[in-house]
Design a protein around this motif. Structure first.
Motif, PDB file in Angstrom:
ATOM      1  N   LYS A   1      34.387  31.327  28.975  1.00 50.86           N
ATOM      2  CA  LYS A   1      34.837  30.075  29.582  1.00 50.86           C
ATOM      3  C   LYS A   1      34.084  29.822  30.885  1.00 50.86           C
ATOM      4  N   THR A   2      34.067  28.558  31.308  1.00 51.67           N
ATOM      5  CA  THR A   2      33.475  28.205  32.588  1.00 51.67           C
ATOM      6  C   THR A   2      34.487  28.492  33.700  1.00 51.67           C
ATOM      7  N   ILE A   3      34.033  29.149  34.746  1.00 52.14           N
ATOM      8  CA  ILE A   3      34.890  29.536  35.873  1.00 52.14           C
ATOM      9  C   ILE A   3      34.728  28.534  37.009  1.00 52.14           C
ATOM     10  N   THR A   4      35.841  28.077  37.551  1.00 50.25           N
ATOM     11  CA  THR A   4      35.806  27.136  38.682  1.00 50.25           C
ATOM     12  C   THR A   4      36.211  27.783  40.003  1.00 50.25           C
ATOM     13  N   TYR A   5      36.803  28.978  39.917  1.00 52.83           N
ATOM     14  CA  TYR A   5      37.272  29.642  41.148  1.00 52.83           C
ATOM     15  C   TYR A   5      37.338  31.146  40.893  1.00 52.83           C
ATOM     16  N   VAL A   6      36.908  31.928  41.877  1.00 51.14           N
ATOM     17  CA  VAL A   6      36.982  33.380  41.764  1.00 51.14           C
ATOM     18  C   VAL A   6      37.216  33.983  43.147  1.00 51.14           C
ATOM     19  N   GLU A   7      38.007  35.048  43.184  1.00 47.13           N
ATOM     20  CA  GLU A   7      38.278  35.774  44.419  1.00 47.13           C
ATOM     21  C   GLU A   7      37.732  37.196  44.321  1.00 47.13           C
ATOM     22  N   ILE A   8      37.210  37.689  45.439  1.00 44.11           N
ATOM     23  CA  ILE A   8      36.884  39.098  45.576  1.00 44.11           C
ATOM     24  C   ILE A   8      37.840  39.663  46.615  1.00 44.11           C
ATOM     25  N   GLU A   9      38.711  40.561  46.181  1.00 45.45           N
ATOM     26  CA  GLU A   9      39.696  41.160  47.071  1.00 45.45           C
ATOM     27  C   GLU A   9      39.047  42.292  47.864  1.00 45.45           C
ATOM     28  N   LEU A  10      39.379  42.362  49.156  1.00 44.23           N
ATOM     29  CA  LEU A  10      38.865  43.398  50.040  1.00 44.23           C
ATOM     30  C   LEU A  10      40.027  44.238  50.551  1.00 44.23           C
ATOM     31  N   ASN A  11      39.956  45.529  50.357  1.00 43.97           N
ATOM     32  CA  ASN A  11      40.963  46.443  50.886  1.00 43.97           C
ATOM     33  C   ASN A  11      40.282  47.414  51.846  1.00 43.97           C
ATOM     34  N   PHE A  12      40.842  47.524  53.047  1.00 42.60           N
ATOM     35  CA  PHE A  12      40.284  48.389  54.076  1.00 42.60           C
ATOM     36  C   PHE A  12      41.186  49.618  54.238  1.00 42.60           C
ATOM     37  N   PRO A  13      40.833  50.750  53.621  1.00 41.03           N
ATOM     38  CA  PRO A  13      41.666  51.948  53.748  1.00 41.03           C
ATOM     39  C   PRO A  13      41.680  52.457  55.188  1.00 41.03           C
ATOM     40  N   ARG A  14      42.793  53.046  55.573  1.00 40.70           N
ATOM     41  CA  ARG A  14      42.886  53.666  56.890  1.00 40.70           C
ATOM     42  C   ARG A  14      42.112  54.987  56.900  1.00 40.70           C
TER      43      ARG A  14
ATOM     44  N   VAL B   1      38.432  42.466  41.664  1.00 38.68           N
ATOM     45  CA  VAL B   1      38.435  41.064  41.255  1.00 38.68           C
ATOM     46  C   VAL B   1      39.851  40.521  41.421  1.00 38.68           C
ATOM     47  N   GLY B   2      39.990  39.412  42.152  1.00 39.45           N
ATOM     48  CA  GLY B   2      41.285  38.759  42.325  1.00 39.45           C
ATOM     49  C   GLY B   2      41.476  37.691  41.269  1.00 39.45           C
ATOM     50  N   ASP B   3      42.101  36.589  41.636  1.00 36.83           N
ATOM     51  CA  ASP B   3      42.326  35.496  40.687  1.00 36.83           C
ATOM     52  C   ASP B   3      41.009  34.878  40.227  1.00 36.83           C
ATOM     53  N   VAL B   4      40.943  34.570  38.936  1.00 39.10           N
ATOM     54  CA  VAL B   4      39.805  33.850  38.366  1.00 39.10           C
ATOM     55  C   VAL B   4      40.368  32.668  37.579  1.00 39.10           C
ATOM     56  N   VAL B   5      39.969  31.448  37.959  1.00 36.80           N
ATOM     57  CA  VAL B   5      40.493  30.235  37.319  1.00 36.80           C
ATOM     58  C   VAL B   5      39.393  29.608  36.470  1.00 36.80           C
ATOM     59  N   PHE B   6      39.792  29.165  35.260  1.00 35.33           N
ATOM     60  CA  PHE B   6      38.848  28.565  34.319  1.00 35.33           C
ATOM     61  C   PHE B   6      39.018  27.049  34.284  1.00 35.33           C
ATOM     62  N   ASP B   7      38.006  26.377  33.742  1.00 37.80           N
ATOM     63  CA  ASP B   7      38.038  24.918  33.725  1.00 37.80           C
ATOM     64  C   ASP B   7      39.042  24.347  32.730  1.00 37.80           C
ATOM     65  N   ASP B   8      39.638  25.190  31.884  1.00 38.80           N
ATOM     66  CA  ASP B   8      40.677  24.693  30.967  1.00 38.80           C
ATOM     67  C   ASP B   8      42.076  24.801  31.566  1.00 38.80           C
TER      68      ASP B   8
ATOM     69  N   TRP C   1      43.043  34.017  34.998  1.00 41.21           N
ATOM     70  CA  TRP C   1      43.121  35.457  34.796  1.00 41.21           C
ATOM     71  C   TRP C   1      43.551  36.087  36.104  1.00 41.21           C
ATOM     72  N   SER C   2      44.491  37.038  36.035  1.00 40.28           N
ATOM     73  CA  SER C   2      44.948  37.725  37.249  1.00 40.28           C
ATOM     74  C   SER C   2      45.526  39.076  36.875  1.00 40.28           C
ATOM     75  N   GLY C   3      44.990  40.125  37.471  1.00 47.25           N
ATOM     76  CA  GLY C   3      45.530  41.457  37.262  1.00 47.25           C
ATOM     77  C   GLY C   3      45.527  41.929  35.826  1.00 47.25           C
TER      78      GLY C   3
END
Length: 218
Positions: free
Chosen positions: A87-100, A172-179, A183-185
């Motif tokens: 599918k074509t993706i219109t939005y994507v997140e890259i999650e960043l976690n900073f461990p202590r 990978v965080g939320d990924v939204v498709f053009d339909d 996708w999440s988790g």
């Protein structure tokens, strides 16, 4: 009096002492700042995108490998993201976690994210398109860049992180498709018809059960 040969030796030694004095602070500063860093990838099932090579300060980083960089290595951090779905993706997140770090204050890890594209607007809302961030078609690859380094650095300062980050975990965080699906988790969701601000697993919608699995609005 010195002979010409002895004058030459003294002059050479003097120049060497001056050169070392001039450049030693620079060398010392670089050695102090260029510390070992590491970026790890956390995986979800059925990810619709693939994070390929990373770039920090122009240098290519291998996920899971260690590298040396100065304290501001997050500035302009760039992820190569490929659409591996159909599918074509219109939005994507890259999650960043900073461990202590070990021995740090007993506080939870800090989290942030980098986004590409436009999150879908709710009914009645107007979204602002990003002409420089077009949809990602199947098989295409785009660069997702951490642009607000100062904001991230202020956030880390406020949560009591040191000046230099030694380890970063990405996922990978939320990924939204053009339909209209998302996708999440590891799961696929669609807007809940009874609650447009929420999302509902597509398999739950098909079963028409009351046991709904919501993903809250951003």
């Amino acid at each position: 009096m010195f002979s010409n040969s002895r004058r030459t030796i003294v002059l050479i030694i003097s120049l060497l002492v001056i050169s070392v004095s001039m450049f030693a602070p620079t060398f010392h500063g670089l050695a102090w700042q260029a510390k070992e860093r590491e970026v790890k990838k956390l995986n979800w099932p059925k990810e619709p995108v693939k994070i390929g090579k990373l770039k920090a300060k122009g240098a290519i980083i291998v996920l899971g490998g260690k590298f040396r960089a100065e304290d501001d290595w997050l500035k302009g951090l760039t992820f190569s993201v490929k659409n591996t779905s159909e599918k074509t993706i219109t939005y994507v997140e890259i999650e960043l976690n900073f461990p202590r770090e070990k021995g740090a204050q007993a506080e939870p890890d800090a989290h942030d994210r980098i986004i590409y594209g436009q999150y879908p607007a709710l009914p009645g809302e107007t979204s602002t398109p990003h002409p420089d961030q077009p949809p990602i078609r199947p098989g295409e690859t785009v660069d997702v860049v951490l642009k607000d380094y100062d904001g991230v650095r202020d956030f880390l300062n406020n949560t009591h992180y040191p000046a230099g980050i030694h380890q970063l975990e990405v996922s990978v965080g939320d990924v939204v498709f053009d339909d209209g699906t998302k996708w999440s988790g590891g799961g696929l969701f669609r807007r809940d018809p009874d609650n447009p601000g929420g999302w509902m697993r597509i398999k739950e919608m098909a079963r028409n059960t009351q046991d709904r699995n919501y993903v809250g609005e951003m």
